[in-house]
Design a protein around this motif. Structure first.
Motif, short mmCIF file in Angstrom:
data_model
loop_
_atom_site.label_atom_id
_atom_site.label_comp_id
_atom_site.label_asym_id
_atom_site.label_seq_id
_atom_site.Cartn_x
_atom_site.Cartn_y
_atom_site.Cartn_z
N CYS A 181 0.81 -1.22 0.00
CA CYS A 181 0.00 0.00 0.00
C CYS A 181 0.84 1.27 0.00
O CYS A 181 0.29 2.37 0.08
CB CYS A 181 -0.89 0.04 1.24
N SER A 242 -2.71 -0.08 6.44
CA SER A 242 -3.64 0.38 5.40
C SER A 242 -4.61 -0.73 4.98
O SER A 242 -5.80 -0.50 4.84
CB SER A 242 -2.84 0.89 4.20
N CYS A 243 -4.10 -1.95 4.81
CA CYS A 243 -4.96 -3.09 4.41
C CYS A 243 -5.93 -3.50 5.52
O CYS A 243 -7.05 -3.90 5.23
CB CYS A 243 -4.13 -4.34 4.14
ZN LIG Z 1 -1.36 -3.00 2.63
#
Ligand SMILES: [Zn+2]
Length: 270
Positions: A181, A242-243
């Motif tokens: 990300c 982020s994920c």
């Molecule tokens: Zn990620």
């Protein structure tokens, strides 16, 4: 490979296997803040209403059984300055930004009974311990802190000022934005190459012209190895902030308006 942090309740990820040390990372769950800081924001500087942040921090103090008067927090500026703290610093930045230790992205101590705490939303949390010396530390490494090599700076201070051999140092690299990300440009790549001193070892993938997926956690690991920390004593989390939307705030994903998680480390008094 197994994950080095395990979740406890909805609020906490604790670092496994560091005896006598309370170390971990908060999630964004279980607090009282409103969007976009919902709900367990612990950052005092992000524009969240103060009673909420204080309530969240007090909840964390309760969960960890580490009184908030014993916390030490700093004003993080993406630099590489590190301060050694003692019980005299207890309470600094715990409830008010103005009392935080100024312009400091790394903290360490050899004293029990204080909790070192820094705020994160994508940057890399670095945890340090030298069990035979009772030394513990934490550092904040976004791309700037990473290329300024705050990771190496911590172990240099321990080696030179505290006479701790590097083969007695263990390091954990915590949840942060992953290379899945994290896209950066040439400016960041040039700084990363300079920090590591060799382009061929840089952990990245070119995704388009001038755009690179950089693995900041791995870059910190390589910098620590270069500094002399034995590879087998450096452990890395797999979590991408982020994920993993249900667990973490992410500065990039949430476009800057978001809360903060806390990385903390402390030794309880006997
Ligand atoms: Zn990620």
């Amino acid at each position: 490979m197994s994950e080095i942090f395990h979740q406890v309740g909805e609020e906490l990820l604790l670092l496994d296997g560091w005896q006598g040390v309370v170390a971990g990372f908060t999630t964004k769950q279980g607090g009282v803040s409103d969007p976009p800081f919902a709900t367990f924001n612990v950052g005092l500087h992000v524009g969240d209403a103060n009673p909420s942040v204080e309530s969240n921090r007090r909840k964390l103090a309760g969960l960890l059984q580490f009184p908030i008067e014993r916390w030490v927090c700093s004003e993080q500026t993406h630099g590489s300055r590190i301060e050694k703290v003692t019980r005299c610093d207890a309470g600094k930045g715990a409830l008010h930004l103005e009392t935080a230790i100024a312009d400091t992205d790394g903290l360490y101590t050899e004293e029990a009974g204080i909790l070192l705490a820094l705020c994160f939303a994508d940057c890399v949390p670095l945890y340090f311990a030298a069990p035979n010396h009772g030394m513990i530390g934490v550092a904040h490494a976004g791309w700037k802190g990473t290329v300024k090599n705050i990771a190496g700076e911590m172990v240099r201070l321990w080696r030179h000022n505290e006479q701790i051999p590097l083969d007695e140092v263990v390091v954990a690299i915590g949840p942060s934005i992953g290379s899945c990300c994290y896209i950066v440009d040439d400016r960041v790549m040039e700084a990363a190459e300079k920090a590591l001193g060799m382009k061929e070892a840089l952990p990245y993938r070119e995704v388009s012209i001038g755009q690179y997926a950089l693995d900041l956690k791995e870059l910190n690991r390589l910098l620590l190895i270069k500094e002399g920390v034995p590879e087998q004593q450096i452990h890395m989390s797999h979590y991408c902030t982020s994920c993993t939307k249900d667990l973490f705030f992410s500065h990039r994903r949430d476009r800057g308006r978001t809360g903060r998680m806390m990385a903390f480390i402390g030794r309880k008094e006997e």
